[in-house]
Design a protein around this motif. Structure first.
Motif, PDB file in Angstrom:
ATOM      1  N   SER A  35      39.596  35.375  49.207  1.00 50.16           N
ATOM      2  CA  SER A  35      41.865  35.417  48.690  1.00 50.16           C
ATOM      3  C   SER A  35      41.636  36.935  49.864  1.00 50.16           C
ATOM      4  N   GLY A  36      41.430  38.023  48.438  1.00 48.69           N
ATOM      5  CA  GLY A  36      42.318  39.172  49.234  1.00 48.69           C
ATOM      6  C   GLY A  36      42.329  39.382  50.661  1.00 48.69           C
ATOM      7  N   ARG A  40      45.708  40.292  53.060  1.00 45.93           N
ATOM      8  CA  ARG A  40      45.661  41.011  53.702  1.00 45.93           C
ATOM      9  C   ARG A  40      45.902  41.012  54.889  1.00 45.93           C
ATOM     10  N   SER A 103      49.524  43.169  49.253  1.00 40.87           N
ATOM     11  CA  SER A 103      49.660  43.199  48.144  1.00 40.87           C
ATOM     12  C   SER A 103      51.322  42.979  47.596  1.00 40.87           C
ATOM     13  N   ALA A 106      51.651  39.143  48.431  1.00 41.73           N
ATOM     14  CA  ALA A 106      50.659  38.001  47.862  1.00 41.73           C
ATOM     15  C   ALA A 106      51.992  37.984  46.427  1.00 41.73           C
ATOM     16  N   ARG A 112      52.019  32.627  48.371  1.00 40.80           N
ATOM     17  CA  ARG A 112      51.149  32.583  47.333  1.00 40.80           C
ATOM     18  C   ARG A 112      50.774  30.462  47.795  1.00 40.80           C
ATOM     19  N   ARG A 133      42.405  37.424  42.752  1.00 45.50           N
ATOM     20  CA  ARG A 133      43.254  37.754  41.777  1.00 45.50           C
ATOM     21  C   ARG A 133      44.041  36.942  40.728  1.00 45.50           C
ATOM     22  N   ASP A 134      43.386  35.602  41.033  1.00 41.83           N
ATOM     23  CA  ASP A 134      43.639  34.281  40.555  1.00 41.83           C
ATOM     24  C   ASP A 134      42.768  33.046  40.820  1.00 41.83           C
ATOM     25  N   ARG A 183      48.839  49.765  42.586  1.00 38.87           N
ATOM     26  CA  ARG A 183      49.198  48.248  43.373  1.00 38.87           C
ATOM     27  C   ARG A 183      48.848  47.861  42.031  1.00 38.87           C
ATOM     28  N   ASP A 187      50.292  44.022  40.947  1.00 40.14           N
ATOM     29  CA  ASP A 187      49.812  42.736  40.822  1.00 40.14           C
ATOM     30  C   ASP A 187      49.690  42.351  39.353  1.00 40.14           C
ATOM     31  N   ARG A 190      53.846  40.860  38.795  1.00 34.16           N
ATOM     32  CA  ARG A 190      54.619  39.954  39.466  1.00 34.16           C
ATOM     33  C   ARG A 190      54.251  38.770  38.529  1.00 34.16           C
TER      34      ARG A 190
HETATM   35  O1  C5P Z   1      41.276  42.131  47.281  1.00 29.35           O
HETATM   36  P1  C5P Z   1      41.957  42.873  47.806  1.00 29.35           P
HETATM   37  O2  C5P Z   1      41.806  44.164  47.511  1.00 29.35           O
HETATM   38  O3  C5P Z   1      41.525  42.723  49.783  1.00 29.35           O
HETATM   39  O4  C5P Z   1      43.231  42.016  47.871  1.00 29.35           O
HETATM   40  C1  C5P Z   1      44.370  42.883  48.195  1.00 29.35           C
HETATM   41  C2  C5P Z   1      45.542  42.163  47.382  1.00 29.35           C
HETATM   42  O5  C5P Z   1      46.040  41.224  47.970  1.00 29.35           O
HETATM   43  C3  C5P Z   1      45.523  42.629  46.636  1.00 29.35           C
HETATM   44  O6  C5P Z   1      46.376  44.109  45.707  1.00 29.35           O
HETATM   45  C4  C5P Z   1      46.904  41.460  45.543  1.00 29.35           C
HETATM   46  O7  C5P Z   1      47.794  41.818  45.433  1.00 29.35           O
HETATM   47  C5  C5P Z   1      46.728  40.446  46.714  1.00 29.35           C
HETATM   48  N1  C5P Z   1      46.371  39.299  46.486  1.00 29.35           N
HETATM   49  C6  C5P Z   1      46.138  38.246  45.565  1.00 29.35           C
HETATM   50  N2  C5P Z   1      45.302  37.311  45.225  1.00 29.35           N
HETATM   51  C7  C5P Z   1      44.732  36.508  45.683  1.00 29.35           C
HETATM   52  C8  C5P Z   1      43.955  38.194  46.064  1.00 29.35           C
HETATM   53  C9  C5P Z   1      43.991  38.782  46.598  1.00 29.35           C
HETATM   54  O8  C5P Z   1      47.226  38.405  44.942  1.00 29.35           O
HETATM   55  N3  C5P Z   1      43.818  36.216  45.188  1.00 29.35           N
END
Ligand code: C5P
Length: 235
Positions: A35-36, A40, A103, A106, A112, A133-134, A183, A187, A190
């Motif tokens: 999901s990250g 991105r 971030s 996000a 979202r 993250r969620d 970050r 994260d 928020r």
């Molecule tokens: O996991 P990754 O470092 O690729 O995620 C990049 C950014 O995306 C995280 O720092 C976070 O802010 C956001 N993210 C999120 N929810 C997710 C996955 C990533 O808010 N499920």
């Protein structure tokens, strides 16, 4: 009709979620949701469109119409080749700057929301390993097992440093540590889907563990909590 099993792997960046997700997917034959990567990709698409990263309504529109593809990679450390609007961006979305942009976008509720349906569409038989993250707190609240994988900011910065160096990228450890802390703070603070373990998550701190030990610990949790022989193949 029961839905395919989801294994949720949440935690801060650099805790080892990506590697764990990849190895679990190989062991179980389940699909992967990174999901990250989607956040991105939204950041990158917005940049390419010349959109200011403070313009939530425009970025939400980018998220809602994200044209992406994850193709299995035949070699290299990444499990997928990532395409944005048909163009390969696998390495471009992995830079630290792309993480910071991710971030930022996000933290926007409508972004979202725009990605929620796309993420849930990854849930297919025989099952899904969802990395984010969620995953356990918002997207797949009914996940069969929720793991919150964490590690100290220093250890995570060092791991990221080695990872990026191995890819030939020019990075500074101090700058990485600062951006990881920044970050994490963004994260965790928020208002929507803040980074925190689900109430029913199993928390694993990987700071003092080798990658092999992390894999073992995660696999043990999965085996104890998921009946892999009894996967649902119905949607
Ligand atoms: O996991 P990754 O470092 O690729 O995620 C990049 C950014 O995306 C995280 O720092 C976070 O802010 C956001 N993210 C999120 N929810 C997710 C996955 C990533 O808010 N499920």
């Amino acid at each position: 009709m029961s839905k395919p099993i989801v294994i949720a792997i949440d935690g801060p960046s650099g805790a080892g979620k990506g590697a764990v997700t990849h190895s679990l997917a190989i062991k179980t034959g389940f699909h992967i949701l990174d999901s990250g990567a989607l956040y991105r990709l939204v950041g990158l698409a917005a940049r390419r469109d010349g959109i200011d990263l403070d313009r939530e309504e425009h970025i939400a529109d980018v998220a809602a119409h994200l044209e992406v593809a994850f193709l299995p990679a035949s070699s290299g450390p990444e499990p997928f080749q990532v395409l944005l609007r048909g163009q390969e961006v696998t390495d471009e979305i992995r830079t630290d700057a792309a993480g910071v942009d991710a971030s930022r976008v996000a933290s926007m509720p409508s972004v979202r929301d725009g990605l929620a349906q796309l993420q849930r569409a990854f849930r297919k038989a025989p099952g899904l390993i969802a990395d984010g993250r969620d995953m356990g707190t918002v997207i797949f609240t009914d996940a069969a097992v929720k793991i919150f994988l964490t590690a100290s900011a220093e250890v995570r910065a060092e791991r990221r440093y080695k990872q990026l160096k191995n890819k030939g990228m020019d990075v500074s450890l101090a700058a990485l540590l600062e951006s990881i802390r920044e970050r994490d703070a963004r994260d965790a603070s928020r208002l929507v889907a803040p980074l925190k373990p689900a109430e029913d998550a199993i928390i694993l701190d990987s700071s003092a563990l080798s990658l092999d030990a992390v894999h073992e610990a995660v696999w043990e949790v999965v085996e104890q909590n998921v009946s892999l022989g009894a996967n649902s193949f119905a949607e």
